[in-house]
Design a protein around this motif. Structure first.
Motif, PDB file in Angstrom:
ATOM      1  N   UNK A  51       9.845   4.317  -8.285  1.00 46.38           N
ATOM      2  CA  UNK A  51      10.790   4.320  -7.180  1.00 46.38           C
ATOM      3  C   UNK A  51      10.172   4.529  -5.819  1.00 46.38           C
ATOM      4  N   UNK A  52       8.851   4.446  -5.699  1.00 48.14           N
ATOM      5  CA  UNK A  52       8.144   4.611  -4.439  1.00 48.14           C
ATOM      6  C   UNK A  52       7.341   3.345  -4.162  1.00 48.14           C
ATOM      7  N   UNK A  53       7.447   2.820  -2.944  1.00 47.72           N
ATOM      8  CA  UNK A  53       6.703   1.627  -2.545  1.00 47.72           C
ATOM      9  C   UNK A  53       5.454   2.008  -1.763  1.00 47.72           C
ATOM     10  N   UNK A  54       4.411   1.185  -1.912  1.00 42.93           N
ATOM     11  CA  UNK A  54       3.130   1.434  -1.247  1.00 42.93           C
ATOM     12  C   UNK A  54       2.872   0.368  -0.194  1.00 42.93           C
ATOM     13  N   UNK A  55       2.387   0.810   0.946  1.00 41.61           N
ATOM     14  CA  UNK A  55       2.093  -0.071   2.072  1.00 41.61           C
ATOM     15  C   UNK A  55       0.780   0.355   2.730  1.00 41.61           C
ATOM     16  N   UNK A  56       0.242  -0.545   3.528  1.00 38.13           N
ATOM     17  CA  UNK A  56      -0.879  -0.219   4.414  1.00 38.13           C
ATOM     18  C   UNK A  56      -0.799  -1.147   5.611  1.00 38.13           C
ATOM     19  N   UNK A  57      -1.332  -0.705   6.724  1.00 41.66           N
ATOM     20  CA  UNK A  57      -1.344  -1.519   7.944  1.00 41.66           C
ATOM     21  C   UNK A  57      -2.766  -1.577   8.486  1.00 41.66           C
ATOM     22  N   UNK A  58      -3.095  -2.700   9.098  1.00 37.05           N
ATOM     23  CA  UNK A  58      -4.390  -2.811   9.756  1.00 37.05           C
ATOM     24  C   UNK A  58      -4.410  -2.031  11.050  1.00 37.05           C
ATOM     25  N   UNK A  59      -5.577  -1.537  11.416  1.00 33.83           N
ATOM     26  CA  UNK A  59      -5.737  -0.801  12.676  1.00 33.83           C
ATOM     27  C   UNK A  59      -7.014  -1.253  13.363  1.00 33.83           C
ATOM     28  N   UNK A  60      -6.970  -1.284  14.676  1.00 35.69           N
ATOM     29  CA  UNK A  60      -8.154  -1.601  15.476  1.00 35.69           C
ATOM     30  C   UNK A  60      -8.379  -0.481  16.470  1.00 35.69           C
ATOM     31  N   UNK A  61      -9.606   0.009  16.517  1.00 35.71           N
ATOM     32  CA  UNK A  61      -9.979   1.053  17.472  1.00 35.71           C
ATOM     33  C   UNK A  61     -10.841   0.463  18.575  1.00 35.71           C
ATOM     34  N   UNK A 116     -12.056  -3.366  13.658  1.00 38.36           N
ATOM     35  CA  UNK A 116     -10.818  -3.512  12.900  1.00 38.36           C
ATOM     36  C   UNK A 116     -10.991  -3.099  11.448  1.00 38.36           C
ATOM     37  N   UNK A 117     -10.033  -2.324  10.974  1.00 40.76           N
ATOM     38  CA  UNK A 117      -9.902  -2.050   9.542  1.00 40.76           C
ATOM     39  C   UNK A 117      -8.644  -2.755   9.066  1.00 40.76           C
ATOM     40  N   UNK A 118      -8.834  -3.817   8.288  1.00 43.73           N
ATOM     41  CA  UNK A 118      -7.706  -4.562   7.785  1.00 43.73           C
ATOM     42  C   UNK A 118      -6.859  -3.676   6.889  1.00 43.73           C
ATOM     43  N   UNK A 119      -5.646  -4.120   6.631  1.00 47.77           N
ATOM     44  CA  UNK A 119      -4.750  -3.342   5.772  1.00 47.77           C
ATOM     45  C   UNK A 119      -5.375  -3.086   4.415  1.00 47.77           C
TER      46      UNK A 119
END
Length: 473
Positions: free
Chosen positions: A61-71, A141-144
């Protein structure tokens, strides 16, 4: 060392590269400094193209996500990025929702322990370096998919100074599908269950500070490391971007942008510097809103966001007179997961002595890594309904860990107040008459005859009642 407020208010040099408009802080006086900050979160054209917001599946019942980030390194010296050490940034990801007047954190991840900076263009005149540093004016950048492969616990990071010990003592646990990733309850984002809701993703870098390198707090540039972007969930398994990333603007600061009743302010805290020496600044945000329920009660909503205060928040209180009746009292705290040592224990609350107070267990050496304080990179909500209209007052944020400065900070907010009526109107019928006089005389020498507030009826009380005789409240 430069004061954090001076650093944040210093005029910046604007640049525009690939359509990106951002700013570079200047320390002034020839000071050399690095400054790692988030400039893109789930942004189009980064992380391999498209909106880099990825869904990884659902378990229990829990969904997993990730997002890309750029510093970007907005400083004038290279930033350390030595993989496999504590001289490298960690990256946090969060999800927020605004719905029905409430601005809440609905998802958080563990941290990506980064390992290599590729010094991409995208945020200035990039002076490229090798993998162990992020060049001046360079992006990374660290992709998702990279940010989905994470192992750093928030509990082991001092986000004010960037200090942590590596290797980490705790590793994530749980089903591989959702382990350590942004975890979201599907109903929190399901479009059919959230009509009119608005959402944001947030990325936050904390630059690692090892024994040989000074950290960002040395130069007062540790407060600009979180950025956010509006998004829309088209389903429980798909999320798209709605606009550009707001650089150096945490999601919590969006509340008063979307709600005219809300106000959000910064709160700078005094914190120990690197190695426990000196004083540097941490950063909290406190928000509030008061709305009329239309039934004789008002709803009071509060938000506390901890961006980079290692001392954390351990108590929250607002003045509420005892004459006010409270209902629907709630503290909503972030949910840690995947074996993170920070406890999800509910906070206590009490309305007594004219104050409504929420608190968690006091800090000790034993619960330093586990206590349910409002830790960095997270937000909590406090709310209640009251049968009294708002007036001006102060909330008090009590810091959890001891530190070099104040133990608490006050913030101007709206709080409930009530009309006490006339103290001479002992029977509460709105008129001071013979019935009140008889009650006062009958209560002589007891609290029942008290008018002047000293706790016992006497001659002075009778004289006060006679002076007000015949008036209305």
């Amino acid at each position: 060392m430069f004061d954090a407020l001076d650093m944040r208010s210093t005029l910046v040099v604007a640049i525009a590269t690939f359509g990106l408009s951002t700013t570079i802080a200047q320390a002034g006086g020839g000071t050399e400094f690095y400054d790692v900050t988030t400039v893109f979160v789930g942004e189009d054209g980064y992380g391999g193209g498209g909106t880099d917001i990825e869904y990884y599946g659902t378990n229990s019942g829990i969904s997993a996500w990730a997002v890309g980030t750029t510093a970007c390194n907005l400083g004038n010296i290279v930033a350390p990025w030595y993989g496999g050490t504590n001289h490298v940034p960690v990256i946090g990801q969060n999800v927020y929702r605004y719905k029905d007047g409430r601005f809440e954190q609905i998802g958080l991840s563990w941290l990506k322990h980064s390992f290599c900076a590729v010094s991409e263009p995208g945020c200035g005149d990039c002076q490229s370096t090798n993998c162990n540093t992020l060049g001046i004016g360079c992006a990374d950048t660290y992709w998702a998919d990279l940010n989905a492969n994470i192992d750093a616990p928030r509990s082991e990071i001092n986000a004010t100074t960037g200090e942590y010990i590596y290797p980490f003592t705790n590793s994530p646990s749980g089903p591989s599908t959702i382990r350590a990733r942004i975890q979201i309850v599907p109903s929190d984002v399901n479009p059919s269950e959230n009509p009119g809701a608005q959402f944001w993703i947030e990325g936050q870098y904390v630059a690692g500070c090892g024994d040989d390198d000074p950290g960002e707090s040395t130069w007062g540039v540790q407060l600009n490391n979180a950025s956010s972007r509006p998004v829309r969930f088209t389903s429980t398994t798909n999320c798209v971007g709605l606009g550009a990333t707001d650089h150096m603007l945490p999601a919590a600061m969006r509340w008063d942008d979307v709600d005219s009743n809300a106000t959000v302010v910064e709160v700078l805290t005094d914190e120990y510097g690197e190695g426990g020496a000196g004083v540097v600044s941490g950063l909290l945000h406190a928000g509030h809103a008061a709305t009329d329920n239309g039934n004789g009660t008002h709803h009071y909503e509060f938000l506390v966001h901890n961006q980079v205060s290692h001392r954390s928040v351990g108590s929250f209180s607002v003045p509420v007179p005892d004459c006010v009746t409270l209902t629907n009292v709630e503290a909503r705290l972030p949910i840690y997961h995947s074996g993170e040592t920070i406890d999800n224990a509910p906070w206590h609350w009490e309305h007594s002595g004219g104050v409504l107070t929420f608190w968690t267990d006091a800090h000790t050496s034993e619960n330093n890594m586990t206590g349910a304080a409002i830790r960095w990179g997270t937000s909590a909500n406090f709310r209640f309904d009251a049968d009294a209209a708002p007036t001006d007052g102060d909330l008090t944020l009590g810091l959890w860990r001891p530190g070099p400065g104040a133990a608490s900070y006050d913030v101007a907010v709206k709080v409930p107040d009530c009309e006490e009526g006339c103290p001479e109107d002992l029977n509460g019928d709105g008129t001071i008459d013979v019935n009140d006089l008889l009650m006062c005389v009958g209560g002589f020498g007891t609290p029942a005859g008290d008018v002047d507030g000293d706790g016992i009826g006497g001659v002075d009380d009778i004289l006060m009642l006679i002076a007000a005789f015949g008036s209305s409240c």
